[in-house]
Design an enzyme around this catalytic site. Structure first.
Site, PDB file in Angstrom:
ATOM      1  CG  HIS A 154      -1.870  -1.083   1.361  1.00 50.17           C
ATOM      2  ND1 HIS A 154      -1.761  -2.090   2.287  1.00 50.17           N
ATOM      3  CD2 HIS A 154      -3.009  -1.345   0.662  1.00 50.17           C
ATOM      4  CE1 HIS A 154      -2.781  -2.912   2.173  1.00 50.17           C
ATOM      5  NE2 HIS A 154      -3.558  -2.497   1.195  1.00 50.17           N
ATOM      6  CD  GLN A 202      -9.455  -4.026  -6.808  1.00 54.72           C
ATOM      7  OE1 GLN A 202     -10.207  -4.696  -6.115  1.00 54.72           O
ATOM      8  NE2 GLN A 202      -8.434  -3.368  -6.287  1.00 54.72           N
ATOM      9  N   GLY A 236      -3.063  -1.248  -7.353  1.00 54.42           N
ATOM     10  CA  GLY A 236      -1.982  -2.213  -7.485  1.00 54.42           C
ATOM     11  C   GLY A 236      -2.246  -3.260  -8.564  1.00 54.42           C
ATOM     12  CD  GLU A 237       1.272  -3.773 -13.000  1.00 49.70           C
ATOM     13  OE1 GLU A 237       2.168  -4.605 -12.741  1.00 49.70           O
ATOM     14  OE2 GLU A 237       1.315  -3.005 -13.974  1.00 49.70           O
TER      15      GLU A 237
END
Ligand code: AMP
Length: 283
Positions: A40, A156, A150-151
């Site tokens: 994060h 998503q 994020g990948e």
């Protein structure tokens, strides 16, 4: 360390964003569900490369959890999260009051087809509906110039790119590389559910995934390599495998006949000692 501002109401969030905009600042936004780790924080650091101010949100979104999933037990570590965000230079964290995200009469849903179909949706049918509505609401609330995802959650990310295009949302979506621990395990809030044995097994996911990707790069039919990897996961001790799939990097459409004829991504979801893990890599 940056003096981080904590806001809990939409009024205070908008007040600060407008003030910043008035003085020519640009806003980067990182939505999270808390229980923050260095993955994060890497998004916050990336945000600073794009904008002058960074905003994070912490909200455990009930609509993306299915009945029986871990909504109630999902780790909530607000104090540590705020300290971690401050250490990464985050300027503001928005922590909506419980109950203030969805009004009692909330009646709007967003259902995305195409990239949001198959893979995760085959196993968590309402997950992306929950993600779409909360991300749309958070983007409307924060009105950032850039939002970072994020990948790690590859489908998503693709789904959110689709969402902002389809709804004409004036925000640039930036994907961040997957942050891993020293053993290659993708960092995840759910990794804290593991005991020592579970962690050791979880760390084999990336090893088997990289080996599979290497075989695909070397010319092995991707369907065959994926089937072999699935078997290897089971033989190694993972209790079940939701999917080992190869999809086109941008559209996430499957490759016909298992032939690697375009840029493609290997995507995996499996169960490890009672914890569902996802991971992916470029082939
Ligand atoms: P979450 O709190 O799990 O909803 O994640 C919030 C954001 O952090 C999402 O955009 C995730 O894709 C991203 N994220 C989570 N884990 C990682 C990781 N290991 N590397 C990069 N981004 C991550």
């Amino acid at each position: 360390m940056t003096q981080i501002k904590i806001v809990r109401t939409l009024r205070d969030l908008r007040g600060q964003i407008w003030e910043w905009r008035g003085s020519g600042e640009t806003i980067g936004f990182v939505p999270t569900m808390g229980a923050l780790h260095d993955g994060h924080l890497s998004l916050i650091r990336l945000s600073h490369k794009h904008t002058s101010k960074s905003v994070a949100s912490i909200f455990v979104n009930p609509t993306q959890f299915a009945p029986g999933e871990d909504f109630e037990s999902y780790p909530r570590t607000e104090e540590a999260d705020v300290a971690a965000l401050a250490s990464a230079g985050c300027d503001l964290v928005y922590i909506p009051e419980p109950g203030s995200m969805y009004e009692e009469n909330h009646s709007t849903s967003i259902h995305i087809t195409g990239v949001a179909e198959s893979l995760e949706t085959d196993h968590r049918p309402t997950f992306f509906d929950g993600v779409a509505i909360v991300v749309a609401k958070l983007l409307n609330r924060c009105a950032p110039d850039v939002a970072i995802f994020g990948e790690k959650d590859y489908q998503q990310l693709a789904t959110i790119r689709r969402l902002v295009i389809d709804l004409d949302m004036p925000v640039k979506i930036v994907g961040a590389p997957i942050a891993r621990d020293a053993h290659g395990l993708a960092l995840s809030s759910r990794n804290q559910y593991f005991d020592v044995e579970g962690l050791a097994l979880a760390r084999k996911l990336n090893v088997i995934m990289q080996d599979c990707a290497e075989k695909m790069r070397g010319g092995m039919n991707v369907d065959l390599a994926a089937a072999q990897a699935k078997q290897t996961f089971l033989d190694t001790g993972f209790e079940s495998v939701d999917y080992v799939s190869v999809a086109s990097t941008h559209s996430l459409t499957p490759l016909a006949g298992g032939i690697l004829d375009r840029p493609a991504r290997l995507l995996i979801a499996l169960h490890c000692k009672g914890v569902r893990l996802i991971d992916n890599c470029e082939i």
